[in-house]
Design a protein around this motif. Structure first.
Motif, PDB file in Angstrom:
ATOM      1  N   ILE A   5      -0.956  -9.866   5.772  1.00 11.92           N
ATOM      2  CA  ILE A   5      -1.413 -10.630   4.520  1.00 11.92           C
ATOM      3  C   ILE A   5      -2.851 -10.577   4.559  1.00 11.92           C
ATOM      4  CG2 ILE A   5      -1.085 -12.707   3.183  1.00 11.92           C
ATOM      5  CD1 ILE A   5       1.508 -13.399   5.099  1.00 11.92           C
ATOM      6  N   GLY A  63      -2.976  -8.748   1.242  1.00  8.03           N
ATOM      7  CA  GLY A  63      -2.698  -9.851   0.286  1.00  8.03           C
ATOM      8  C   GLY A  63      -1.138  -9.860   0.363  1.00  8.03           C
ATOM      9  N   ARG A  64      -0.450  -8.896   0.663  1.00  7.61           N
ATOM     10  CA  ARG A  64       1.061  -8.951   0.654  1.00  7.61           C
ATOM     11  C   ARG A  64       1.394  -8.167   2.158  1.00  7.61           C
ATOM     12  NH1 ARG A  64       2.131  -6.852  -5.236  1.00  7.61           N
ATOM     13  NH2 ARG A  64       1.009  -8.341  -6.315  1.00  7.61           N
ATOM     14  N   VAL A  65       2.665  -8.420   2.448  1.00  8.29           N
ATOM     15  CA  VAL A  65       3.296  -8.246   3.804  1.00  8.29           C
ATOM     16  C   VAL A  65       3.814  -6.932   3.635  1.00  8.29           C
ATOM     17  CG1 VAL A  65       5.557  -9.491   3.857  1.00  8.29           C
ATOM     18  CG2 VAL A  65       4.004  -8.860   5.970  1.00  8.29           C
ATOM     19  N   GLU A  77       6.290  -5.338   5.246  1.00 10.26           N
ATOM     20  CA  GLU A  77       7.336  -5.687   5.962  1.00 10.26           C
ATOM     21  C   GLU A  77       7.740  -4.653   7.188  1.00 10.26           C
ATOM     22  OE1 GLU A  77      10.890  -6.869   3.863  1.00 10.26           O
ATOM     23  OE2 GLU A  77      10.603  -4.871   2.677  1.00 10.26           O
ATOM     24  N   PHE A 137       7.343  -4.828  11.043  1.00 11.83           N
ATOM     25  CA  PHE A 137       8.612  -4.629  12.126  1.00 11.83           C
ATOM     26  C   PHE A 137       8.557  -3.426  13.003  1.00 11.83           C
ATOM     27  CE2 PHE A 137      13.242  -3.610  12.611  1.00 11.83           C
ATOM     28  CZ  PHE A 137      13.544  -5.033  13.331  1.00 11.83           C
ATOM     29  N   MET A 146      18.959   2.756  10.860  1.00 13.03           N
ATOM     30  CA  MET A 146      18.792   1.504   9.886  1.00 13.03           C
ATOM     31  C   MET A 146      17.680   1.960   9.091  1.00 13.03           C
ATOM     32  SD  MET A 146      19.186  -2.486   9.812  1.00 13.03           S
ATOM     33  CE  MET A 146      17.312  -3.078  10.013  1.00 13.03           C
ATOM     34  N   GLU A 187      18.192   5.133   6.919  1.00 16.82           N
ATOM     35  CA  GLU A 187      19.036   4.775   5.712  1.00 16.82           C
ATOM     36  C   GLU A 187      18.455   3.987   4.405  1.00 16.82           C
ATOM     37  OE1 GLU A 187      23.288   4.116   4.327  1.00 16.82           O
ATOM     38  OE2 GLU A 187      22.200   5.543   5.808  1.00 16.82           O
ATOM     39  N   MET A 188      17.502   3.015   4.930  1.00 19.07           N
ATOM     40  CA  MET A 188      16.654   2.344   3.986  1.00 19.07           C
ATOM     41  C   MET A 188      15.969   2.940   3.218  1.00 19.07           C
ATOM     42  SD  MET A 188      16.474  -1.196   6.015  1.00 19.07           S
ATOM     43  CE  MET A 188      16.011  -2.365   4.754  1.00 19.07           C
ATOM     44  N   LYS A 216      17.211   5.149   0.692  1.00 16.86           N
ATOM     45  CA  LYS A 216      17.561   4.513  -0.361  1.00 16.86           C
ATOM     46  C   LYS A 216      16.464   3.859  -1.199  1.00 16.86           C
ATOM     47  CE  LYS A 216      22.110   2.734   1.283  1.00 16.86           C
ATOM     48  NZ  LYS A 216      23.048   2.888  -0.042  1.00 16.86           N
ATOM     49  N   GLY A 217      15.301   4.494  -0.825  1.00 19.36           N
ATOM     50  CA  GLY A 217      13.807   4.050  -1.469  1.00 19.36           C
ATOM     51  C   GLY A 217      13.527   2.375  -1.221  1.00 19.36           C
ATOM     52  N   LYS A 218      13.536   1.746  -0.223  1.00 15.56           N
ATOM     53  CA  LYS A 218      13.627   0.455   0.200  1.00 15.56           C
ATOM     54  C   LYS A 218      12.329   0.421   1.312  1.00 15.56           C
ATOM     55  CE  LYS A 218      18.125  -1.296  -0.027  1.00 15.56           C
ATOM     56  NZ  LYS A 218      18.650  -2.641   0.365  1.00 15.56           N
ATOM     57  N   PRO A 263       8.555   1.362   1.287  1.00 19.32           N
ATOM     58  CA  PRO A 263       7.262   2.325   0.483  1.00 19.32           C
ATOM     59  C   PRO A 263       6.556   2.777   1.625  1.00 19.32           C
ATOM     60  CG  PRO A 263       7.223  -0.290   0.277  1.00 19.32           C
ATOM     61  CD  PRO A 263       8.323   0.049   1.159  1.00 19.32           C
ATOM     62  N   GLU A 273       1.447  -2.325  -0.078  1.00 18.49           N
ATOM     63  CA  GLU A 273       0.909  -2.816  -1.533  1.00 18.49           C
ATOM     64  C   GLU A 273      -0.142  -3.487  -1.205  1.00 18.49           C
ATOM     65  OE1 GLU A 273       3.245  -5.011  -4.017  1.00 18.49           O
ATOM     66  OE2 GLU A 273       4.824  -3.466  -4.318  1.00 18.49           O
ATOM     67  N   ILE A 280      -3.397  -6.215  -3.085  1.00 20.74           N
ATOM     68  CA  ILE A 280      -3.657  -6.756  -4.112  1.00 20.74           C
ATOM     69  C   ILE A 280      -5.164  -6.710  -4.395  1.00 20.74           C
ATOM     70  CG2 ILE A 280      -1.591  -8.383  -4.121  1.00 20.74           C
ATOM     71  CD1 ILE A 280      -3.618 -10.679  -3.403  1.00 20.74           C
TER      72      ILE A 280
END
Lengths: 303, 189
Positions: free
Chosen positions: B125, B129-131, B133, B137, B156, B159-160, B163-165, B167, B171, B173
């Motif tokens: 952060i 400014g954003r996490v 994730e 992890f 996992m 797979e994610m 599915k485009g989960k 990035p 991101e 800011i």
């Protein structure tokens, strides 16, 4: 109806389907969502453990941005909602804390923002009558358990719109959509939240009993309101199945995805193929359209 | 056996002065918090009543070294059911904050790896400014469980990703400097 929209970090990444279905459903209901420009992470649950003050100051920047827009702030994530609303309450209740927070921020916050969970907005501001009018495909055959999680109902000084032990708003919403809503004793029992990060063993026990109870009461899907609950119940489900040698195969849908299906919105627009446990059977039972298996499609389109 | 001479009578005041710890002393030890605690239901070693009691008695060393409060999932069930408004979930945050500070000063060592994750999380952060994730992890798994731990998450993750989960880039800011200044001005390292 116009709201500032705070998607939160996960809705831009691992839980895109919640963002997609939220936008699609709100558009149908005539709710205009304006994404809060340049919002920052609320700190999730980690910041509170690390430094309490930071967990008030990080959401405060978003509250200051929302205050300038003079619109209520809509948050679909239970944890974001909790953090934003909690920081807001703490700042409003303590002049001292308000000063301390303003001392570390570039944008001043006067304490006038209002934070609402998306479910609260849909049930209590839009209203179930309006929702009922938007339904084109009543959800016959859907046997759903409403899973609220924690921070949407507790603590009541922050989450003020429903009962903390036996909430009803999601039950009533799902009933309005024509689904069969089953009594669910685990509706506000914690899924393990971020414990899954460092103690999978312990977290899985909490997640597993929620999914097993859902199966026991006869559900064919679970409705959720929070991306963290969704990750635990959906993304980790296959891992739980193999670890404990159990069969669950229970689709976990955001309540907005379920609403979208009832409103006749195209499944793709609701991100239903992004859920980790396949949602095909649910989509089929509602829309009556059978999904062509990937393999067959490839063969048919090949050569 | 608990010996009075080993107790730290000032600890309850220290804890009460922390943000979230204010109502610690209202506890009359009724056990309402432990009933319905989801973690206590599956792990008999975890007991919020005991944590609060140890705090009030001043069993500082035993409490901090037990590290049991790191198992709290912050579900607020105890908070909801406490007849004395002790605000147990919040008291546990205060304890975690104290433990982190002591660890940063080098006074204690925390075995639980959760604070490592929390630190990586807030660092993300601070930088963006954003996490990010997935990145946090993966970094955490690699640091605490090595390549093997990271690989356990691989299927996992893949797979994610499909599915485009996940990035590829985090991101960021526009106001990330404003966020960084919050950390700096609050003296958070």
């Amino acid at each position: 109806m116009k709201y500032s929209y705070y998607p939160g970090c996960t809705l831009h990444a691992s839980t895109k389907e919640y963002d997609m279905s939220t936008r699609a459903v709100c558009e149908k209901l005539g709710i205009e969502l304006v994404e809060l420009e340049d919002w920052n992470c609320c700190g999730a649950l980690g910041a509170f453990s690390y430094n309490y003050f930071l967990s008030v100051a990080l959401p405060a920047r978003n509250l200051a941005l929302a205050e300038r827009k003079n619109l209520k702030l809509a948050a679909p994530c239970n944890a974001c909602f909790h953090n934003l609303a909690k920081a807001n309450k703490l700042i409003k209740d303590s002049e001292d804390l308000k000063k301390r927070v303003n001392d570390v921020m570039d944008i001043p916050y006067n304490g006038t923002a209002e934070v609402r969970h998306l479910l609260d907005i849909i049930v209590n501001e839009v209203g179930l009558e309006t929702v009922a009018k938007s339904i084109t495909r009543p959800l016959k055959g859907l046997r759903v358990v409403p899973y609220y999680g924690c921070l949407i109902v507790r603590p009541t000084e922050i989450a003020r719109f429903d009962d903390q032990e036996n909430p009803q708003s999601l039950d009533n919403l799902l009933k309005t959509l024509g689904a069969e809503v089953l009594p669910f004793p685990m509706k506000v029992k914690c899924c393990g939240a971020s414990l899954v990060v460092n103690d999978e063993e312990l977290a899985f026990q909490l997640t597993k009993r929620i999914l097993e109870t859902a199966k026991d009461v006869g559900a064919n899907c679970v409705a959720v309101t929070c991306p963290l609950c969704h990750t635990n119940l959906d993304a980790y489900q296959s891992k739980i199945e193999s670890k404990y040698n159990v069969t669950l195969g229970l689709p976990v849908l955001y309540f907005t995805q379920i609403m979208g299906l009832a409103m006749g919105i195209e499944p793709k627009k609701l991100g239903l193929e992004k859920n980790m446990v396949p949602t095909d059977k649910i989509v089929e039972s509602v829309t009556g359209v059978k999904k062509v298996p990937q393999l067959v499609k490839m063969k048919a389109g090949g050569k | 056996m608990i010996k009075a001479k080993n107790l730290d009578p000032n600890f309850k005041y220290q804890l009460s002065r922390e943000l979230g710890g204010e109502n610690l002393e209202y506890c009359f030890n009724c056990t309402g918090c432990a009933c319905g605690c989801p973690v206590a239901e599956v792990d008999p070693d975890f007991n919020p009543r005991k944590i609060i009691r140890m705090g009030i008695l001043g069993m500082t060393k035993e409490l901090i070294e037990s590290e049991s409060f790191w198992k709290c999932v912050s579900c607020y069930t105890c908070f909801a059911r406490c007849p004395q408004d002790v605000r147990i979930t919040e008291v546990l945050y205060a304890l975690k904050n104290m433990a982190v500070r002591e660890a940063l000063k080098g006074n204690i060592e925390i075995e639980t790896t959760k604070p490592i994750f929390d630190k990586m999380f807030i660092d993300s952060i601070k930088d963006n400014g954003r996490v990010a994730e997935a990145m946090v992890f993966a970094k955490y798994k690699l640091k605490t469980e090595g390549i093997k731990g990271l690989m356990e998450q691989f299927s996992m993750g893949l797979e994610m990703f499909k599915k485009g989960k996940i990035p590829i880039l985090p991101e960021k800011i526009k106001g990330k400097k404003q966020v960084k200044r919050i950390f700096e001005k609050a003296g958070i390292k």
